[in-house]
Every structure is written in structure tokens, then in C-alpha cells.
Design a protein around this motif. Structure first.
Motif, short mmCIF file in Angstrom:
data_model
loop_
_atom_site.label_atom_id
_atom_site.label_comp_id
_atom_site.label_asym_id
_atom_site.label_seq_id
_atom_site.Cartn_x
_atom_site.Cartn_y
_atom_site.Cartn_z
N GLY A 487 0.83 -1.19 0.00
CA GLY A 487 0.00 0.00 0.00
C GLY A 487 0.86 1.24 0.00
O GLY A 487 2.10 1.18 -0.05
N MET A 488 0.20 2.39 0.01
CA MET A 488 0.88 3.67 0.11
C MET A 488 -0.10 4.67 0.70
O MET A 488 -1.31 4.42 0.76
N SER A 489 0.40 5.80 1.14
CA SER A 489 -0.46 6.80 1.75
C SER A 489 -1.32 7.48 0.68
O SER A 489 -0.88 7.62 -0.46
N PRO A 490 -2.55 7.88 1.04
CA PRO A 490 -3.39 8.59 0.07
C PRO A 490 -2.72 9.85 -0.47
O PRO A 490 -2.82 10.16 -1.65
N ILE A 556 7.42 1.42 -1.22
CA ILE A 556 6.04 1.05 -0.93
C ILE A 556 5.95 0.56 0.52
O ILE A 556 6.96 0.23 1.14
N ALA A 557 4.73 0.52 1.04
CA ALA A 557 4.49 -0.03 2.38
C ALA A 557 4.04 -1.48 2.22
O ALA A 557 3.13 -1.77 1.44
N VAL A 558 4.68 -2.39 2.97
CA VAL A 558 4.41 -3.83 2.81
C VAL A 558 3.85 -4.39 4.12
O VAL A 558 4.42 -4.17 5.20
N GLN A 559 2.76 -5.13 4.01
CA GLN A 559 2.19 -5.82 5.17
C GLN A 559 2.60 -7.30 5.19
O GLN A 559 2.80 -7.88 6.24
N ALA A 560 2.71 -7.91 4.02
CA ALA A 560 3.09 -9.32 3.92
C ALA A 560 3.61 -9.58 2.52
O ALA A 560 3.24 -8.88 1.56
N LEU A 561 4.45 -10.60 2.43
CA LEU A 561 4.95 -10.99 1.09
C LEU A 561 5.55 -12.38 1.17
O LEU A 561 5.97 -12.83 2.24
N GLY A 562 5.58 -13.04 -0.01
CA GLY A 562 6.22 -14.35 -0.06
C GLY A 562 5.60 -15.25 -1.10
O GLY A 562 4.74 -14.86 -1.89
N TYR A 563 6.10 -16.51 -1.07
CA TYR A 563 5.64 -17.52 -2.03
C TYR A 563 4.31 -18.12 -1.57
O TYR A 563 4.07 -18.29 -0.36
#
Length: 566
Positions: A487-490, A556-563
């Protein structure tokens, strides 16, 4: 006269029912409580071990160094199978057993030829005493409760002449709580002062008592100094425990010890018997300075009830009525002071189970759960028990810094968790690989060692990256896609427009996706490649300026990532 006698025969029953109703209303808050640390453990292994373990435990003539108490553990076994974690059912059982004990106290006092009034006074004293209120509030004290039940049964049977039959409840009383080992002293006192001095019938009781008592003394030499079950014969520590329990009985140390002076003024052999029952059943507890709890008065209080009944025989009825009202009122006031603390302990343990249950819903089944920390005022065995309640009895548990925890780390898939508060919650890391993990959620525990350069906001649930961020992830054999919850800020989106995000796996691009929303899931299909640890790069364009007052250059803003899936 016969009609009058029939009417009076209902008086003890009516008094008992009235006392039961008052007792319920005074203690109804107990149903709002919850299981303790000890309960959470006792609700696990006793519920699934084989019947052969119980049979061996009940019949064994050896002292169990593991402190296995089969009679009390059967309470957990069958109530759990019927009600699982429905706490009120456990309290109902406790309070019904306590009511049975009050009735047995009354019958015992009548057997000792006390009047119905004196016996009733002794029973009311036993019914409601603030020092032992936890006995009918907390399942963890079922061992003391059942020990008292069986000691009362043994006393009644012996006094009525059924001494051989009385061996059964005496044996089971010891298998409930070890203080029952001293009960034969009460039988000796009975024969000496009241009975017909039939000493031979005492032989099997004394043999059983000596068998377990001598083993306990021998085992005591093998216990370390920090063991709470270490018997200590130091005069200084003995004086400390005597003071503690004396103060708990009548809320004043000197008032409690004054019981020993009563024979000077009151010459009643039943009084002597009561004092012997009290002292003999309390003696093992006086030698345990590491286990001082007022609730342990519950079984020795059988003797105190005898003493109270003996005093009641010499007290005018109007004075007895006044004293009972004052006594119950005073104990109720003390109960009101204790109640918030007991309920707070229950709320704490309920929050532990709830937090673990909420976390379990977010992950697939695991073989082990290892914890990095322990919530305040909760013991490690309570955490182990709660984990087994939520994740299953077969799931291996342990603290991360202890051998059992380190062993459990290899039981994949497993969860490594950390408790956070307030409110109590669980952050976890699902480990499906013994090394780098395939997926990272910043809302959970984060394997920081897998993150390279380009990451901000350590500890945050949303991590900003630099325009380029590096990390290591394990690619499973069955992985089909790579995803980023980003995500990113508005304000940044309005000012700089969408972001072009590309993922590189070991330097090879997986493609470019456009992040055009405040929060969005980006996904890349994976080309064929070997499983194993991969170097991942996240590249985002354009580079963004932080909000006013934030000098950082952001991606960017990341909350989760992966395979995924894996």
C-alpha cells in the motif's frame, strides 16, 4: 410429643438447605472465573492417558515422585470429556462435593454424640470459611477437596466399627493428597480417648501410613533446595509456617494458636480428638515453607469443626446464634475482598486461551508451538497447557530458550510465537522450513535475519521500503506465485501517482505490477525453477518523499509478502 419430635426432625434439613442457598448467593461469582495454570495442565495429559496408568497409580504402594494423584486427576478426565472448557460445570462439581463434605462433617459430629445444634454449628463453620474459599472456586484444589471427602468417609466408617471397609477411603484419600498419610493418628486418638482400645484394627492403617511416610522422607533427601515440595525441619521455618496458618484460621495468629489452650478450660475428649485431627493433618503442611496457601486448611479443618462443636456444647444458644451471624458476615466481607483478585486471575488465563485460539485460526495445523516469552503472572506450565488445549494434546510445546523448545523447533510445520500486551495477543511465525521461511507477515513475528537492506519501521505491522529492498525467502517446491500485500499513503498516491513494482528472484525479473490503490494485493506467476533459498529484490518506481517531517526516501508499504501456496 411424637408430632413435636417429627417436626423438629425437619429442622436440621431446613437449616442445611437455608445454609446452602446463602452459600450459593455468597459464592455465585465463582462461575465467572476460569481455569488456573495448574488446571490447564491437568486438562491435558490426564484426559487422554490410558486407564492402565490410573489403575497402576491407584494400586501402587510406591510414592510417586512425579506427584501423580490419580483420584483428583479423574475429576479432570471425566469432566473434560463431558464439558471440555465449559468452566461453570467444574465449579458445580466443586460446590456439590463441598456440600457433601459439610453433610459428612455434620454426620461425623453427630456420631461423636454432639447435639444437633452443636453439630450444626461445627458444620456451618466448615461450610463457609474465607481462608479456604478457593477450594470451591478453583478446580486446581480438587485434590484437597477429595482428600477431605475421603478422610471424612474413613473417619465415619472407622468410628461406626467398619474399620476394614474404612481402609478403602483412607487409601484413596492418600491417592488424592498426601496429607492423608497422617490420618491414622486420629484413629489412635479415637481408640485412646473414646473407643474401646482395639489396637489390632489400627495395624493396617499404620502400615500403610509408615510405608508412604518413610518413602516420602527418603525421597525428600533427593530433592534440591529450590523444590517447593522439600520438607524442611528447620525450627525457624517451622515457626514461620505455624504463624502463617494460625493467622489464617481466625485471622489472627494468637487466636489460631489459642485453640491449643482450650483443654485447660474444657475437658472434653472429643475436643482432644479434634485437636489431634487438626494437628496431624496440618503437620505435613507445616514442613513445606515453599507451599504456604491458606486453602490448605480445608482438610485439617475437619478437626477444627470438632473443636468448634465441643465449644458450642458449653455456649448458650443465643450466643451461638449471634456468633454465627457475626462469623458468616465477617467471612463474607473477607470473601468480597478476595473475589476481585480471584476473578482477575481467571480473566488473565481466559485471555491467554483466547489469544492462542485467535492465533490458531490464522494458521494451518502444526506439530509444535514454541514461545519466546511468557505473559505476566502466568507460569510456563500454564502456557504449555493452554497451547495443548488450543492446538491439540499431541502438539509439542516449550520455551524457545529451553531444551524442549529447541527440540520442538524441528517439528515442522511449527509456530514460533510471542505474547504481546495489552490486550494480550499472539504474534507468530509459521515455520514450514528449517531455515529461511517462504512467507513473511509483518503483523506476526518477523524473521529479521531474512531481511537485508532497504527496510524501515522495524516492529511495525506495516513496513515501508526504500525504492529497492532486499530479502531472502525459501521457495517451496509447490509454490506457484509470489505475492505482496502492499500500500501507500493517500497523499503520496495523489502527489506521485501509482507505483510500478517489480520483483527479482536471484536477479531474474518476475515482471512488473502496478500499485494504484491505498492497499492492494500484487501477484506474480512463477516460472519453473528449483526449490531453495532465493534472493528477492523489490524495486518500486518512482521514489517517493515521505510525509511532511519525514525525510526518508520511500518505495512502498508492505504488510506481507512471499511464495504461495506452500
Amino acid at each position: 410429643m411424637k408430632i413435636l419430635g417429627q417436626r423438629r426432625s425437619w429442622i436440621p434439613l431446613a437449616c442445611f438447605l437455608a445454609a446452602a442457598v446463602l452459600f450459593y448467593f455468597a459464592n455465585r461469582a465463582a462461575y465467572k472465573g476460569y481455569f488456573s495454570d495448574d488446571d490447564l495442565v491437568n486438562l491435558t495429559w490426564p484426559t487422554f492417558i490410558g486407564n492402565d496408568v490410573y489403575i497402576h497409580g491407584l494400586l501402587s504402594v510406591k510414592t510417586d515422585i512425579r506427584n501423580f494423584r490419580p483420584v483428583g486427576d479423574l475429576y479432570y478426565r471425566y469432566l473434560y470429556r463431558a464439558f471440555h472448557l465449559y468452566f461453570p460445570a467444574y465449579v458445580i462439581a466443586l460446590q456439590l462435593l463441598h456440600a457433601l463434605n459439610v453433610l459428612l462433617v455434620y454426620l461425623l459430629l453427630r456420631e461423636l454424640l454432639f447435639s444437633s445444634v452443636a453439630a450444626g454449628v461445627g458444620a456451618v463453620f466448615y461450610l463457609f470459611h474465607a481462608a479456604v474459599v478457593e477450594i470451591y472456586w478453583k478446580p486446581m484444589f480438587i485434590f484437597d477437596l477429595l482428600c477431605a471427602t475421603l478422610c471424612l468417609a474413613a473417619l465415619l466408617l472407622y468410628i461406626r466399627g467398619h474399620w476394614l471397609l474404612g481402609l478403602i477411603p483412607f487409601w484413596l484419600a492418600y491417592k488424592s493428597k498426601e496429607v492423608a498419610v497422617m490420618l491414622p493418628i486420629a484413629f489412635v486418638a479415637w481408640e485412646l480417648w473414646i473407643g474401646k482400645r482395639r489396637w489390632k484394627r489400627l495395624v493396617p492403617y499404620l502400615v500403610i501410613s509408615l510405608n508412604f511416610g518413610l518413602q516420602a522422607i527418603w525421597i525428600n533427601h533427593t530433592l534440591g533446595q529450590g523444590n517447593p515440595y522439600l520438607l524442611n525441619f528447620s525450627f525457624g521455618l517451622l515457626a514461620q509456617t505455624i504463624s502463617f496458618y494460625s493467622a489464617a484460621l481466625f485471622f489472627n495468629m494468637f487466636a489460631g494458636m489459642a485453640l491449643l489452650l482450650l483443654p485447660i478450660w474444657l475437658h472434653d475428649r472429643r475436643l482432644y480428638l479434634g485437636l489431634v485431627v487438626m494437628i496431624s493433618l496440618m503437620l505435613p503442611l507445616l514442613l513445606l515453607p515453599g507451599r504456604q496457601l491458606t486453602v490448605y486448611w480445608y482438610t485439617p479443618m475437619i478437626g477444627v469443626a470438632m473443636v468448634v462443636a465441643a465449644v458450642a456444647t458449653r455456649t448458650p444458644r443465643w450466643a451461638l446464634a449471634m456468633l454465627l451471624v457475626l462469623w458468616c458476615s465477617w467471612n463474607y466481607l473477607i470473601l468480597r475482598q478476595k473475589r476481585p483478585g480471584i476473578l482477575a486471575e481467571g480473566a488473565r488465563d481466559r485471555a491467554l486461551v483466547t489469544a492462542l485460539r485467535d492465533y490458531s485460526k490464522r494458521i494451518p495445523p502444526v506439530r509444535a508451538v514454541v514461545y519466546e516469552n511468557i505473559p505476566d503472572q502466568i507460569h510456563s506450565w500454564g502456557v504449555d497447557g493452554a497451547i495443548n488445549q488450543v492446538f491439540g494434546a499431541e502438539v509439542q510445546t516449550g520455551a524457545a530458550d529451553r531444551p524442549e523448545g529447541k527440540q520442538a523447533m524441528g517439528k515442522l510445520p511449527m509456530a514460533l510465537i510471542r505474547f504481546t500486551a495489552p490486550p494480550l495477543a499472539v504474534q507468530g511465525l509459521l515455520r514450514t522450513n528449517d531455515g529461511a521461511q517462504p512467507y513473511i507477515r509483518f503483523t506476526e513475528l518477523v524473521p529479521e535475519w531474512q531481511l537485508g537492506t532497504g527496510w524501515y519501521d522495524q516492529g511495525s505491522r506495516l513496513r515501508w521500503t526504500m525504492p529497492r529492498a532486499e530479502l531472502i525467502l525459501h521457495r517451496p517446491e509447490k509454490a506457484t506465485a509470489f505475492e505482496v500485500l502492499a500500500g501507500m499513503s493517500p497523499g503520496g498516491l495523489d502527489r506521485d501517482g501509482p507505483a510500478e513494482v517489480s520483483i527479482l528472484e536471484d536477479g531474474k525479473t518476475l515482471g512488473v505490477q502496478t500499485l494504484s490503490q491505498v492497499f492492494q494485493t500484487l501477484r506474480w506467476n512463477l516460472p519453473a525453477a528449483a526449490a531453495g533459498d532465493k534472493h528477492i529484490s523489490i524495486v518500486s518506481k518512482p521514489a517517493r518523499q515521505g510525509d511532511p517531517g519525514d525525510p526518508r526516501i520511500l518505495g512502498i508499504a508492505v504488510q506481507a509478502l512471499g511464495y504461495t501456496p506452500f
